[in-house]
Enzyme design. Sequence first.
Site, short mmCIF file in Angstrom:
data_model
loop_
_atom_site.label_atom_id
_atom_site.label_comp_id
_atom_site.label_asym_id
_atom_site.label_seq_id
_atom_site.Cartn_x
_atom_site.Cartn_y
_atom_site.Cartn_z
N ASP A 30 0.75 -1.29 -0.15
CA ASP A 30 0.11 -0.15 -0.03
C ASP A 30 0.85 1.18 0.04
O ASP A 30 1.87 1.29 0.76
CB ASP A 30 -0.81 0.34 1.18
CG ASP A 30 -2.18 1.10 0.95
OD1 ASP A 30 -3.39 0.23 0.71
OD2 ASP A 30 -2.08 2.11 0.82
N GLY A 259 -26.31 2.70 1.26
CA GLY A 259 -24.88 3.52 1.44
C GLY A 259 -23.81 2.41 1.12
O GLY A 259 -24.07 1.41 0.56
N CYS A 262 -19.71 0.50 -1.81
CA CYS A 262 -20.00 -0.12 -3.18
C CYS A 262 -21.35 0.12 -3.96
O CYS A 262 -21.27 0.79 -4.92
CB CYS A 262 -20.03 -1.65 -2.82
SG CYS A 262 -18.28 -2.34 -2.62
P1 NAD Z 1 -9.88 0.91 0.37
O1 NAD Z 1 -9.99 2.36 -0.01
O2 NAD Z 1 -10.08 0.48 1.56
O3 NAD Z 1 -8.52 0.34 -0.17
C1 NAD Z 1 -7.83 0.80 -1.16
C2 NAD Z 1 -6.30 0.70 -0.82
O4 NAD Z 1 -5.52 0.95 -1.81
C3 NAD Z 1 -6.17 2.07 0.06
O5 NAD Z 1 -5.28 1.86 1.03
C4 NAD Z 1 -4.87 2.84 -0.91
O6 NAD Z 1 -4.09 3.44 -0.17
C5 NAD Z 1 -4.43 1.96 -1.90
N1 NAD Z 1 -3.86 2.11 -3.14
C6 NAD Z 1 -4.37 3.07 -3.93
N2 NAD Z 1 -3.39 3.16 -4.99
C7 NAD Z 1 -2.28 2.57 -4.74
C8 NAD Z 1 -1.14 2.22 -5.38
N3 NAD Z 1 -0.73 2.71 -6.59
N4 NAD Z 1 -0.07 1.38 -4.68
C9 NAD Z 1 -0.61 0.73 -3.62
N5 NAD Z 1 -1.68 1.13 -3.03
C10 NAD Z 1 -2.41 2.10 -3.60
O7 NAD Z 1 -10.92 0.05 -0.94
P2 NAD Z 1 -11.77 -1.01 -0.84
O8 NAD Z 1 -12.93 -0.86 0.01
O9 NAD Z 1 -10.69 -2.34 -0.45
O10 NAD Z 1 -11.89 -1.40 -2.45
C11 NAD Z 1 -11.21 -1.92 -3.39
C12 NAD Z 1 -11.54 -2.18 -4.50
O11 NAD Z 1 -12.56 -3.33 -4.21
C13 NAD Z 1 -12.63 -1.11 -5.01
O12 NAD Z 1 -12.60 -1.46 -6.41
C14 NAD Z 1 -14.15 -1.74 -4.50
O13 NAD Z 1 -15.22 -1.35 -5.24
C15 NAD Z 1 -14.10 -3.14 -4.60
N6 NAD Z 1 -14.66 -3.87 -3.53
C16 NAD Z 1 -14.88 -3.42 -2.16
C17 NAD Z 1 -15.69 -3.95 -1.40
C18 NAD Z 1 -15.97 -3.67 -0.10
O14 NAD Z 1 -16.73 -4.31 0.76
N7 NAD Z 1 -14.98 -2.72 0.41
C19 NAD Z 1 -16.26 -5.37 -1.87
C20 NAD Z 1 -16.19 -5.87 -3.18
C21 NAD Z 1 -15.19 -4.97 -4.03
#
Ligand code: NAD
Length: 435
Positions: A30, A259, A262
């Site tokens: 990250d 909300g 997603c």
């Molecule tokens: P999040 O914001 O919690 O985590 C994303 C992380 O990526 C952050 O910590 C950020 O610092 C890091 N990041 C961004 N660019 C980076 C880079 N170039 N190198 C290294 N790290 C980097 O997001 P999330 O909730 O985990 O969601 C991630 C993806 O998964 C999204 O596309 C979301 O739609 C999808 N998703 C989320 C969920 C959920 O319940 N949260 C469920 C299914 C799918």
Amino acid sequence: MRIAMIGTGYVGLVSGACFADFGHQVCCIDKDEAKIDGLHKGRMPIWEPGLEALVKSNAERGRLTFTKDLIEGVKGAEAVFIAVGTPARRGDGHADLTFVFQAVRELAKVIKPGTVVVTKSTVPVGTGDEIEKILREEGVTDVSVASNPEFLREGAAIADFKHPDRIVVGAEDERAQEVLREIYRPLFLNRAPILITGRRTAELTKYAANAFLAVKISFINEIADLCEAVDADVQDVARGIGLDNRIGPKFLHAGPGYGGSCFPKDTLALLQTATAAGIDQRIVRTTVEVNDDRKAAMADRVAKALGGDVGGKRIGVLGLAFKPNTDDMRDAPSIPLINKLLEHGAEISAFDPVAREQAEKVFKGITFAPDAYAAANDADALVIVTEWDEFRALDLDKLAGAMRGKVLVDLRNVYGRAEAEEAGLTYFGVGRGAA
Ligand code: NAD
């Protein structure tokens, strides 16, 4: 398998820890230094049941490592997952792919031939093609790009990951399919169905799933409004239709509107994909409108319960996170509700079992109470916004005793009218008879 996970958020950290638990060697990457430093010290960046123990045990075994250096983390990996955020782009709601493409350009510097790059982030149809193009531009050849959308739910993320209803893999070539089968092999013992599709189909499947669930929620919310107008009970209607196998009981809980991180952004992104393709998606478009209107209308419900005006009223709020068992505040229904109540001159005292730290970044000018009874103290009305388990068995007599007014607005239908009235409270649920 040696796996690199780019993005260590809700999805990346849970997926990384679970893959490590399957026996793979995982490096979670990250760019947020504080997150990685915290993880090195055993501090979780998010609140998710069971996550801390899973992360710690796999880190201790040396199967799960963390780094902020993408080059170091990706080196030697046989599969590189991309799990960075894809938020809604300001203005048009298109999925913002900046983080995804940034990560791809960086990983291109170290990736070795034969590696499989997998998008776990939710990305619009065609993103895999774009990634291939970027890799070619960066001089990378002989790399497969696959889609493996994630369906876990926050609050039950580890169980969902380890016992998924299905695993969707969108891969155009044999090698990517083989690598993903190998990574998920431990789950086949539990007979988790794996669905291998074309890459574009997998990308779209994730949006279709979330859009469908959003439709279900908005549908029952509209039925709840009708129940209030015709003196019927939406809980019974939901049960009456949910017992039908063709419909199913889940996502039929009337409430303040969906909300979270997603549904709001994914429905908007689906509409953008449809517009670009020249195909109208009327059902999803209407769902978005219904939900936006619903969230905006919740403050009016509270005002109505208080006789029309919240100015100078003290309102206790129970639950701030967008749903129970998470500290995620993204697009939480509590946000428009509280902001509108504040705008109209109410004073807010709120309690959430775990989301306070995140909520402090969102709200200005509210008081955070240490527990539910403190939030109710001297309140004219108490509003249940998130159905945390600990709000299910509150001592209603004690609550009523602490309050100045006696209004209970139960936006999650946690309590019954009779029990609330027995405690001397005036009860306002959602879709339960004449309001
Ligand atoms: P999040 O914001 O919690 O985590 C994303 C992380 O990526 C952050 O910590 C950020 O610092 C890091 N990041 C961004 N660019 C980076 C880079 N170039 N190198 C290294 N790290 C980097 O997001 P999330 O909730 O985990 O969601 C991630 C993806 O998964 C999204 O596309 C979301 O739609 C999808 N998703 C989320 C969920 C959920 O319940 N949260 C469920 C299914 C799918």
